[in-house]
Enzyme design. Structure first.
Site, PDB file in Angstrom:
ATOM      1  N   CYS A  14      -3.368   7.217   5.849  1.00  0.00           N
ATOM      2  CA  CYS A  14      -3.494   6.900   4.128  1.00  0.00           C
ATOM      3  C   CYS A  14      -4.452   7.389   3.145  1.00  0.00           C
ATOM      4  CB  CYS A  14      -2.989   5.631   3.983  1.00  0.00           C
ATOM      5  SG  CYS A  14      -4.248   4.375   4.999  1.00  0.00           S
ATOM      6  N   GLU A  39       0.795  -1.103   0.173  1.00  0.00           N
ATOM      7  CA  GLU A  39       0.204   0.021  -0.014  1.00  0.00           C
ATOM      8  C   GLU A  39       0.853   1.260   0.281  1.00  0.00           C
ATOM      9  OE1 GLU A  39      -2.242   2.564   3.290  1.00  0.00           O
ATOM     10  OE2 GLU A  39      -2.802   0.624   3.529  1.00  0.00           O
TER      11      GLU A  39
END
Length: 513
Positions: free
Chosen positions: A282, A245
């Protein structure tokens, strides 16, 4: 040669707290991986795995005060935030234990022989087996939920894969504490403590991805760091899956009718989402498409008020603070970019200051038409920290043009009016279709910060949001660490218990006569 010490640092002051470990030498790393590899047979016991995951959750909950205190000292994220993160972490462990117990993650499929078909079908039985040792690279911004005891570790252990965690340098003491609790849990249920290892050091991270006994890796972090590891995983003599990620802009589109209907509410919600965790999530919204005109102005005013009410915050380390300050300055220097609320260094922050890694939240504003100019490409990149960009668009075509320029994202959010949410063909349906192409999660009339741990969750997206099409959050995260195996015409006594006719383990299965 003396081992390189690993220090815990207080981000509120920028000062070293204590030495908590030493960087792993190549020999240390090799021993940890080999011990983890040797523990695979013990971890293959589903009953022991279930007990281990639940025991780990109990030990973490029982040590909550020490875990939260240690994590706050290293991250300045606050006891309330970290208490919630710990609850999420232990919930994940228990949820994966439940998934292993239920068994559908094995995706068992049985096709009985069908000799009369053209062509004839042999007897086939398929399920999934663990890959082997998994390397986990801990995230900076989630010292618990995406670190040593976090989702990558929990899902890999649930799959039957031992784990070697490369600890993040921003919270080494928290990593050591959590690692010791996981190892205690393993021993308590009769498993080798080597099923979970924690190593420190930049070079150890590179050695880990290259180790021949490592079978897969999970990473949460920057595009630059993740891509380097991804390339290393691909360049091995035997390449391995790398589930990274990386970075995400997480665009938001506010329609004109939504701005007219609830501009102040949207602006206040945006301020809360941008500053949550000091902008270190994020899925922080980094680009917000807002209509030009009075309604958009009202939204911007509400955003400014919300940011002013939030006050300064502390970033995790000096590299992030420096990157945030320079990133904001680079964006603000572009022609026609304004800073209605200036983001940047906080009071007394920086080297030698008492404010440590403190920063002030803010936002930038730019005409959306400028974002088609390559000179403004930096505005379409993530700036880690409490800042967002308002792109003021003239019409739906201009907004769509900006969306079509975006790379892959973890999330995309639409703020719609009550009439638009009623459904049917129209601009709202077109927007949902457009953002579905560029994001792994589509949010309507909410905010992307806050990723629920749930069976239907997807936390991933097209590159560079992620390097694979899997999720790092939710029940299907376990699939990353498994591979399918089919058995053809194998006599029943020789089959794994999961695939035998009597189904001695009582597992769910799909059977074709």
């Amino acid at each position: 040669m003396a081992a390189t010490p690993v220090w815990s640092v207080d981000p509120r002051t920028g000062k070293q707290r204590e030495q908590v470990a030493a960087e792993a030498t190549p020999q240390d790393l090799d021993e940890a991986v080999r011990a983890a590899h040797a523990s695979r047979t013990a971890l293959a016991d589903r009953t022991a795995r279930i007990a281990f995951l639940r025991a780990a959750a109990e030990l973490l909950d029982g040590s909550a005060e020490a875990v939260v205190r240690t994590a706050d000292a290293e991250t300045a994220l606050g006891t309330a935030r970290l208490t919630g993160e710990l609850a999420r972490t232990t919930y994940q462990l228990r949820a994966f234990a439940d998934a292993v117990e239920e068994g559908s993650y094995l995706d068992i499929r049985i096709d009985h022989p069908a000799p009369d078909l053209a062509p004839p079908r042999p007897g086939l039985r398929r399920y999934k087996v663990p890959l082997g040792v998994v390397a986990v690279y801990a995230a900076s911004n989630f010292p618990l939920a995406f670190s040593v005891p976090g989702g990558d570790t929990a899902s890999a252990l649930a799959a039957g894969c031992p784990v070697v965690v490369k600890a993040h340098p921003d919270h080494p003491a928290t990593s050591e504490l959590c690692g010791s609790l996981l190892r205690r849990a393993a021993v308590a249920v009769g498993l080798p403590e080597a099923v979970v290892a924690v190593v420190h050091g930049f070079e150890a991270g590179l050695d880990l991805i290259r180790h021949p006994l490592v079978s897969a890796a999970g990473f949460t972090g920057s595009i630059r760091g993740g891509r380097a590891l991804f390339d290393a995983a691909s360049a091995r003599p035997v390449p391995i899956p790398f589930h990274g990620e990386l970075g995400s802009l997480n665009p938001v589109v506010v329609t004109p009718s939504a701005a007219a209907e609830r501009a102040e509410e949207i602006g206040a919600g945006l301020a809360g989402s941008v500053t949550l965790g000091v902008g270190q999530f994020c899925v922080k919204p980094g680009l917000v498409l807002v209509p030009a005109g009075p309604d958009g102005d009202r939204l911007a005013e509400a955003l400014a008020k919300g940011l002013a009410d939030t006050g300064p915050g502390v970033l995790l380390d000096h590299r992030m603070r420096d990157g945030f300050v320079s990133g904001v300055a680079e964006r603000a220097a572009l022609p026609e970019v304004t800073a209605p609320v200036a983001a940047g260094p906080g009071p007394d922050a920086g080297d030698g200051g008492s404010g440590g890694h403190t920063v002030a939240a803010g936002f930038l504003s730019v005409p959306a038409g400028r974002l088609t100019d390559p000179a403004y490409a930096v505005l379409l990149e993530e700036c880690f920290g409490p800042v967002t960009v308002l792109a003021r668009y003239a019409d739906q075509h201009e907004a769509a043009t900006v969306l079509d320029r975006l790379p892959g994202n973890l999330s995309a959010t639409l703020q719609l009016s009550a009439a638009e949410t009623a459904g049917g063909p129209g601009p709202a349906a077109e927007l949902i279709d457009r953002v579905t192409r560029l994001a792994g999660r589509v949010v309507v009339n909410g905010w992307p910060t806050g990723v629920a741990v749930a069976p239907a969750q997807h936390h991933g997206g097209p590159y560079p949001a992620a390097t694979s099409h899997s999720t790092s959050v939710g029940g299907t995260a376990i699939e990353r660490w498994l591979r399918p195996v089919a058995y053809q015409s194998v006599p029943d006594p020789l089959l794994p218990p999961e695939l035998r006719d009597a189904n001695p383990l009582g597992l769910p299965r799909r059977v074709t006569p």
